[in-house]
Scaffold this motif. Sequence first.
Motif, short mmCIF file in Angstrom:
data_model
loop_
_atom_site.label_atom_id
_atom_site.label_comp_id
_atom_site.label_asym_id
_atom_site.label_seq_id
_atom_site.Cartn_x
_atom_site.Cartn_y
_atom_site.Cartn_z
N THR A 237 0.80 -1.22 0.00
CA THR A 237 0.00 0.00 0.00
C THR A 237 0.83 1.27 0.00
OG1 THR A 237 -0.15 -0.16 2.40
CG2 THR A 237 -1.96 -1.08 1.12
N GLY A 238 2.10 1.19 0.38
CA GLY A 238 2.93 2.38 0.34
C GLY A 238 3.04 2.94 -1.06
N ASN A 239 2.95 2.09 -2.04
CA ASN A 239 3.00 2.54 -3.43
C ASN A 239 1.62 2.88 -3.96
OD1 ASN A 239 5.71 2.17 -3.45
ND2 ASN A 239 5.76 0.63 -5.06
N ARG A 281 4.32 8.06 -4.55
CA ARG A 281 3.84 9.40 -4.85
C ARG A 281 4.98 10.42 -4.73
NH1 ARG A 281 -0.19 11.62 -7.75
NH2 ARG A 281 -1.05 13.48 -6.81
N PHE A 282 5.27 11.14 -5.81
CA PHE A 282 6.32 12.17 -5.87
C PHE A 282 7.72 11.59 -5.69
CE2 PHE A 282 2.64 14.52 -3.88
CZ PHE A 282 2.18 15.02 -5.08
N GLY A 283 7.84 10.27 -5.75
CA GLY A 283 9.13 9.65 -5.54
C GLY A 283 9.95 9.47 -6.79
N VAL A 284 9.42 9.90 -7.94
CA VAL A 284 10.14 9.89 -9.19
C VAL A 284 10.09 11.30 -9.77
CG1 VAL A 284 9.79 7.46 -9.73
CG2 VAL A 284 8.04 9.12 -10.35
N SER A 389 5.56 12.85 0.73
CA SER A 389 6.97 12.81 0.36
C SER A 389 7.92 13.25 1.48
CB SER A 389 7.22 13.70 -0.87
OG SER A 389 6.83 15.04 -0.63
N ARG A 390 7.44 13.85 2.52
CA ARG A 390 8.33 14.35 3.57
C ARG A 390 9.21 13.22 4.15
NH1 ARG A 390 11.24 18.44 6.01
NH2 ARG A 390 12.21 17.37 7.76
#
Length: 654
Positions: A237-239, A281-284, A389-390
Amino acid sequence: MEYQASAKERLAWPYPVHYGKVNRVTVDVLVIGGGLAGGCAGLAAVRRGCTVAVVDKAPIKRSGCGGAGMDHWNNVLNHEGSPMTPEENLEKGNTQARQGHRDYIAVKGTWDALMELEKLGLPIRDEDGDFVGTATLDRRTNLLKAYNYQDLVAVKLRGGQYIKPVIYEGLRREGAQLFERVMVTSLLTEGGKQGARVIGATGLSMETGEFYVFSAKSTILSSGYACTIWTYSTEITGNSYRWDPNDIGDGLAMAWKAGAQVFGMDKAGHTRAAHPFAWPRFGVGNPSNTWFPCTIVDNNGKEVPWEDADGKLLTSIEARNLPTEHQVYCGSTISDVLKSVAPPNLIHDLPERIRKGEFELPLWADISAMPEDERRSIWGVMIGNEGKSRYTIYDLYTREGFDPDTDMLMAPIMVPEGYLSGGWFQGEPNAVKPWRSESFGCQGEPAMDWNLMTSLDGLFVAGSSGGLEGCSYACSSGFYAGNRAAEFGETVERGEVDQAQLDAELSRVYAPVMRAGDPDAYISWKELWGGSARVMQQCCGDFKTIPILEHGLKWLDSIKQGEMQHTYARNPHELAKVMEDESRITVSEMFLQACIVKIKTDKSDLPAGTYIFNQLVGDQVVTTYKEPQYWLKAPYAPTYLENYERCRAKEGQA
């Protein structure tokens, strides 16, 4: 009916378990969901002298979609220096979900809500002077402008990661009662009758399994969107979650069962959760939203050009943050589908140019090529304060050695044109499988009036429960709904809980832990969720017909009569998960039923833009139609502002 867990069960579960023990709580205002909207609603109501209970499935200090933070605050159009008034904004059609009155309420209050949060202790300004002399700094307010550098329309939140702790501490100081790890399971109505005034709710402790009965004069629903209706994912679920994984449609389901009119579920539906194989989320790297306006290069270092909403090529980074000559301002993300506020973006024909070999994959977000202030703004302010993203991106990547001064992040692979506005973009978690039908800005919510009260007296909505997505809209509508709920409570007597309604809910809630026999012979909540998701994937996708939608309803009914009756819970946590599954099934039925009504309506001679409201009466769906802009017609005032001021007359702030 109190049930004492066996020694084996007590050993396996770290809390004392008391199924069937009933706790009664009496307040003036009950808030269901303690996220940004619910927290602000609770603050507003308690400041009006009301006794308030805020109930959440998670710890309220960090609960909700904004629990871990927020990078930017949208639509501050009600302040000195704004390029457009809220009235002009609505007149030009720049609404988020096409329901004019509720959008106006949210936009009108965003600036006041931001100022209120600052009073509570949220740091929002460039107090340290880090951005003095830069284009992003609004010199008049000392706030950081986001996306649109011509005027202050959206604000980069310097201390956005602290937004929930600030609200949480405010609730504690003001004396609100906070109930954490408690799941609300149903609404209580006067006389136990469907469609009657809402007089409270029932709840379940996710730690002890105890039952709660909340008696309230007013109830505010702020439990979030219906997520994971089409998608099934647990371990990863983290993704896969774009929204809070606790948001699964509880509030929508309980409002429907209580008899509230519901709007917009025929869109079927933006369930606010990405597929299980999406990127974090926002990791790329990408050039939009939190990463806006990052430079993108191909694998050979060739920069991908930008263009504005008119298709004009932009030759400077500064130009990426300015509206065209035809725009009053430009919006915040690529999902702003209205050209009148569409932000600059990468060239629209990028996919075709890649196919021709002009650009070579993979693409890279070259934050190192940005000016220092923009680099610090993207990586430090935006990525550093956005809740998604923090911790998972900013802190983790930094610990692992990512340096924005020298490093780049890969942008993920291509998707076919048409998946997203702009047609090119490759990897936002919104790029989902075809059976996930998307509709921007509306996934279904209760109908509401100018007080944000539903068709059920005493039941109000705030935030995404009312279709008002985003940090600024959540807080703004929360403060507004809290005031309206407090005022309503002054006009009514407390309702008496109907014992038959209460007994029926007690039996329903505890059924999964009361089933006798070998637990291994029963199915788990995961299997039940997977089954209902498969129904929606098969029967409620992009291509809908009445026969396939009706087949979906029959399939869900079969699950309700069969598998759902054999779902077993071993502890209070699993019991809550089963309750969530039952809510998902109810919401799934709502989507299917609304789509059937919409297909039939499309074949009628009703005026274009007619609003469709569905309501559960007994076990039948009753449809009501309202004409376009019904919110500005009698008995209401003829303008947005007049209606708004009329509703706020008692607040003392209009």
